[in-house]
Motif scaffolding. Structure first.
Motif, PDB file in Angstrom:
ATOM      1  N   GLY A 149       5.833  13.496  -7.684  1.00 54.09           N
ATOM      2  CA  GLY A 149       4.654  14.069  -7.303  1.00 54.09           C
ATOM      3  C   GLY A 149       3.583  12.997  -6.793  1.00 54.09           C
ATOM      4  N   ASN A 150       2.502  13.337  -5.948  1.00 56.83           N
ATOM      5  CA  ASN A 150       1.704  12.375  -5.336  1.00 56.83           C
ATOM      6  C   ASN A 150       0.974  11.581  -6.269  1.00 56.83           C
ATOM      7  N   LYS A 151       0.481  12.096  -7.472  1.00 55.13           N
ATOM      8  CA  LYS A 151      -0.258  11.660  -8.404  1.00 55.13           C
ATOM      9  C   LYS A 151       0.503  10.860  -9.541  1.00 55.13           C
ATOM     10  N   TYR A 152       1.645  10.400  -9.169  1.00 56.03           N
ATOM     11  CA  TYR A 152       2.402   9.744 -10.410  1.00 56.03           C
ATOM     12  C   TYR A 152       1.791   8.484 -10.791  1.00 56.03           C
ATOM     13  N   ILE A 153       1.158   7.870  -9.839  1.00 56.45           N
ATOM     14  CA  ILE A 153       0.664   6.280 -10.088  1.00 56.45           C
ATOM     15  C   ILE A 153      -0.681   6.372  -9.153  1.00 56.45           C
ATOM     16  N   GLU A 154      -1.430   5.472  -9.601  1.00 58.48           N
ATOM     17  CA  GLU A 154      -2.805   5.160  -8.759  1.00 58.48           C
ATOM     18  C   GLU A 154      -2.185   4.118  -7.745  1.00 58.48           C
ATOM     19  N   HIS A 155      -3.019   4.120  -6.558  1.00 60.94           N
ATOM     20  CA  HIS A 155      -3.039   3.230  -5.484  1.00 60.94           C
ATOM     21  C   HIS A 155      -3.690   1.983  -6.178  1.00 60.94           C
ATOM     22  N   PRO A 156      -3.170   0.706  -5.649  1.00 54.52           N
ATOM     23  CA  PRO A 156      -1.823   0.501  -4.854  1.00 54.52           C
ATOM     24  C   PRO A 156      -0.431   0.631  -5.709  1.00 54.52           C
ATOM     25  N   ARG A 157       0.222   1.634  -5.570  1.00 53.41           N
ATOM     26  CA  ARG A 157       1.339   1.900  -6.486  1.00 53.41           C
ATOM     27  C   ARG A 157       2.120   1.093  -7.022  1.00 53.41           C
ATOM     28  N   LEU A 158       2.595   0.197  -6.180  1.00 51.68           N
ATOM     29  CA  LEU A 158       3.622  -1.040  -6.927  1.00 51.68           C
ATOM     30  C   LEU A 158       2.890  -1.790  -7.854  1.00 51.68           C
ATOM     31  N   VAL A 159       1.750  -2.092  -7.835  1.00 52.00           N
ATOM     32  CA  VAL A 159       0.982  -3.234  -8.589  1.00 52.00           C
ATOM     33  C   VAL A 159       0.920  -2.251  -9.998  1.00 52.00           C
ATOM     34  N   ASN A 160       0.409  -0.914  -9.926  1.00 45.43           N
ATOM     35  CA  ASN A 160       0.144  -0.154 -10.953  1.00 45.43           C
ATOM     36  C   ASN A 160       1.211   0.288 -11.825  1.00 45.43           C
ATOM     37  N   LEU A 161       2.430   0.420 -10.996  1.00 48.62           N
ATOM     38  CA  LEU A 161       3.458   0.885 -11.705  1.00 48.62           C
ATOM     39  C   LEU A 161       4.244  -0.438 -12.504  1.00 48.62           C
ATOM     40  N   MET A 162       3.970  -1.562 -11.974  1.00 51.31           N
ATOM     41  CA  MET A 162       4.453  -2.522 -12.626  1.00 51.31           C
ATOM     42  C   MET A 162       3.636  -2.859 -13.916  1.00 51.31           C
ATOM     43  N   GLU A 163       2.314  -2.598 -13.970  1.00 46.39           N
ATOM     44  CA  GLU A 163       1.253  -2.617 -15.202  1.00 46.39           C
ATOM     45  C   GLU A 163       1.759  -1.846 -16.061  1.00 46.39           C
ATOM     46  N   ALA A 164       1.891  -0.170 -15.571  1.00 46.74           N
ATOM     47  CA  ALA A 164       2.384   0.752 -16.401  1.00 46.74           C
ATOM     48  C   ALA A 164       3.721   0.467 -17.225  1.00 46.74           C
ATOM     49  N   ASN A 165       4.721  -0.226 -16.584  1.00 47.52           N
ATOM     50  CA  ASN A 165       5.802  -0.542 -17.114  1.00 47.52           C
ATOM     51  C   ASN A 165       6.112  -1.860 -17.656  1.00 47.52           C
ATOM     52  N   HIS A 166       4.741  -2.827 -17.897  1.00 50.76           N
ATOM     53  CA  HIS A 166       4.854  -3.960 -18.257  1.00 50.76           C
ATOM     54  C   HIS A 166       5.645  -4.821 -17.691  1.00 50.76           C
ATOM     55  N   ILE A 167       5.932  -4.935 -16.372  1.00 47.90           N
ATOM     56  CA  ILE A 167       6.523  -5.667 -15.650  1.00 47.90           C
ATOM     57  C   ILE A 167       5.816  -6.774 -15.064  1.00 47.90           C
ATOM     58  N   THR A 168       6.022  -8.120 -15.354  1.00 47.37           N
ATOM     59  CA  THR A 168       5.313  -9.152 -15.201  1.00 47.37           C
ATOM     60  C   THR A 168       5.285  -9.422 -13.585  1.00 47.37           C
ATOM     61  N   ALA A 169       4.174  -9.941 -13.308  1.00 51.36           N
ATOM     62  CA  ALA A 169       3.816 -10.452 -11.676  1.00 51.36           C
ATOM     63  C   ALA A 169       3.923 -11.750 -11.380  1.00 51.36           C
ATOM     64  N   LEU A 170       4.678 -12.463 -12.096  1.00 55.99           N
ATOM     65  CA  LEU A 170       5.186 -14.056 -11.840  1.00 55.99           C
ATOM     66  C   LEU A 170       5.483 -14.025 -10.395  1.00 55.99           C
ATOM     67  N   ASP A 171       4.767 -14.903  -9.685  1.00 56.44           N
ATOM     68  CA  ASP A 171       5.107 -15.379  -8.344  1.00 56.44           C
ATOM     69  C   ASP A 171       4.842 -14.233  -7.283  1.00 56.44           C
ATOM     70  N   LEU A 172       4.556 -12.812  -7.810  1.00 54.27           N
ATOM     71  CA  LEU A 172       4.231 -12.078  -7.015  1.00 54.27           C
ATOM     72  C   LEU A 172       2.992 -11.889  -6.292  1.00 54.27           C
ATOM     73  N   LEU A 173       2.792 -11.892  -4.773  1.00 53.17           N
ATOM     74  CA  LEU A 173       1.647 -11.968  -4.258  1.00 53.17           C
ATOM     75  C   LEU A 173       1.425 -10.266  -3.388  1.00 53.17           C
ATOM     76  N   ASP A 174       0.203 -10.023  -3.681  1.00 53.93           N
ATOM     77  CA  ASP A 174       0.017  -8.769  -2.946  1.00 53.93           C
ATOM     78  C   ASP A 174      -0.077  -8.940  -1.325  1.00 53.93           C
ATOM     79  N   GLY A 175      -0.606  -7.834  -0.642  1.00 50.75           N
ATOM     80  CA  GLY A 175      -0.589  -7.936   0.765  1.00 50.75           C
ATOM     81  C   GLY A 175      -1.669  -9.012   1.430  1.00 50.75           C
ATOM     82  N   PRO A 176      -2.798  -8.946   0.798  1.00 51.69           N
ATOM     83  CA  PRO A 176      -3.945  -9.928   1.260  1.00 51.69           C
ATOM     84  C   PRO A 176      -3.514 -11.347   0.852  1.00 51.69           C
ATOM     85  N   GLY A 177      -2.890 -11.435  -0.295  1.00 52.82           N
ATOM     86  CA  GLY A 177      -2.245 -13.025  -0.891  1.00 52.82           C
ATOM     87  C   GLY A 177      -1.329 -13.379   0.107  1.00 52.82           C
ATOM     88  N   GLU A 178      -0.302 -12.467   0.572  1.00 55.00           N
ATOM     89  CA  GLU A 178       0.782 -12.868   1.493  1.00 55.00           C
ATOM     90  C   GLU A 178       0.305 -13.328   2.812  1.00 55.00           C
TER      91      GLU A 178
END
Length: 263
Positions: free
Chosen positions: A154-183
């Motif tokens: 469903g559309n409300k499965y996670i808040e925007h930005p979805r990839l970042v929030n999905l990582m946080e909800a599932n305790h996936i580390t963001a080591l070396d990962l840049l978001d759009g503005p960061g890239e």
């Protein structure tokens, strides 16, 4: 409001494709790429590509293609990359499409790589601009994990930005990962290695998410009803769509009324 039956149909299609992927893991690639910002481009040029990574879902083996690697192979100094960018980018894309040609029968799992701003069409167009001839991957071989998650949960499965929030909800580390503005900032600062590391990290993250979706361990904000596609409106829509059931429902209703009068 979208039809609940349509939502259910999209959910079933996404789940079916996921089941097919889980049954041929050795022939599944998770792909992602980085590029300069595709915003604030008044002249409409497609963004220049910096790095691409394709990870085999089963083995974790990753093929990567990047500007700084090509520059090193061609003997181009880091300080000269900017002036030689088009030549280096064309060679990088050439290598990527040679790889794609060998893996056309694989499923290519991606995150929102759908249009000319960012996606397979953007890569194809960019290579054509550089006078190359891209391989056009069949649509049936592309699997947008981002859209599949919306279809399934469903559309409300996670808040925007979805990839970042999905990582946080599932305790996936963001080591070396840049978001759009960061890239975009890294591209402007010519931090090509950092962009490449971010791309590699993203295919790792996407493979991790895909694995959790397949085994059912992914954590989202979806309710039980969202996850199982059950909604009272589905029954009503199904009856309305199939006249025989509507007729039967009417007969049952009339029979119940008569029974109530006489008994």
């Amino acid at each position: 409001m979208p039809s609940e039956l349509k939502k259910l149909e999209r959910r079933r299609k996404a789940q079916k494709h996921l089941d097919e992927i889980s049954g041929r893991e050795e022939h599944v690639l998770v792909v992602h790429y980085s590029c300069e910002s595709f915003y604030d481009r008044p002249e409409g040029q497609t963004p220049r590509v910096t790095s691409i990574a394709a990870r085999n879902y089963a083995s974790g083996q990753t093929a990567s293609f990047s500007i700084h690697k090509i520059a090193e192979l061609k003997g181009v100094a880091f300080t000269d990359i900017d002036s030689e960018y088009d030549k280096l980018e064309k060679e990088m894309l050439k290598e990527f499409y040679e790889f794609m040609d060998k893996h056309k029968s694989y499923d290519w799992v991606h995150w929102n790589m759908r249009d000319i701003n960012y996606g397979f069409p953007a890569l194809e167009h960019r290579y054509r601009v550089l006078k190359g001839k891209p391989i056009e991957l069949d649509e049936s071989r592309k699997f947008d994990l981002s859209r599949a998650l919306v279809a399934i949960f469903g559309n409300k499965y996670i808040e925007h930005p979805r990839l970042v929030n999905l990582m946080e909800a599932n305790h996936i580390t963001a080591l070396d990962l840049l978001d759009g503005p960061g890239e975009a900032a890294a591209f402007e600062n010519k931090e090509f290695v950092k962009l490449h590391q971010s791309t590699l990290r993203k295919v790792d993250v996407l493979a991790n998410i895909l694995s959790r979706v397949i085994d059912g361990s992914i954590k989202t904000n979806s309710t039980w009803r969202d996850k199982h596609g059950i909604h009272p409106k589905i029954i009503l829509e199904y009856i309305a769509k199939h006249w025989a059931l509507s007729f039967l429902a009417s007969i049952i209703g009339i029979s119940s009324g008569i029974y109530g009068v006489f008994f």
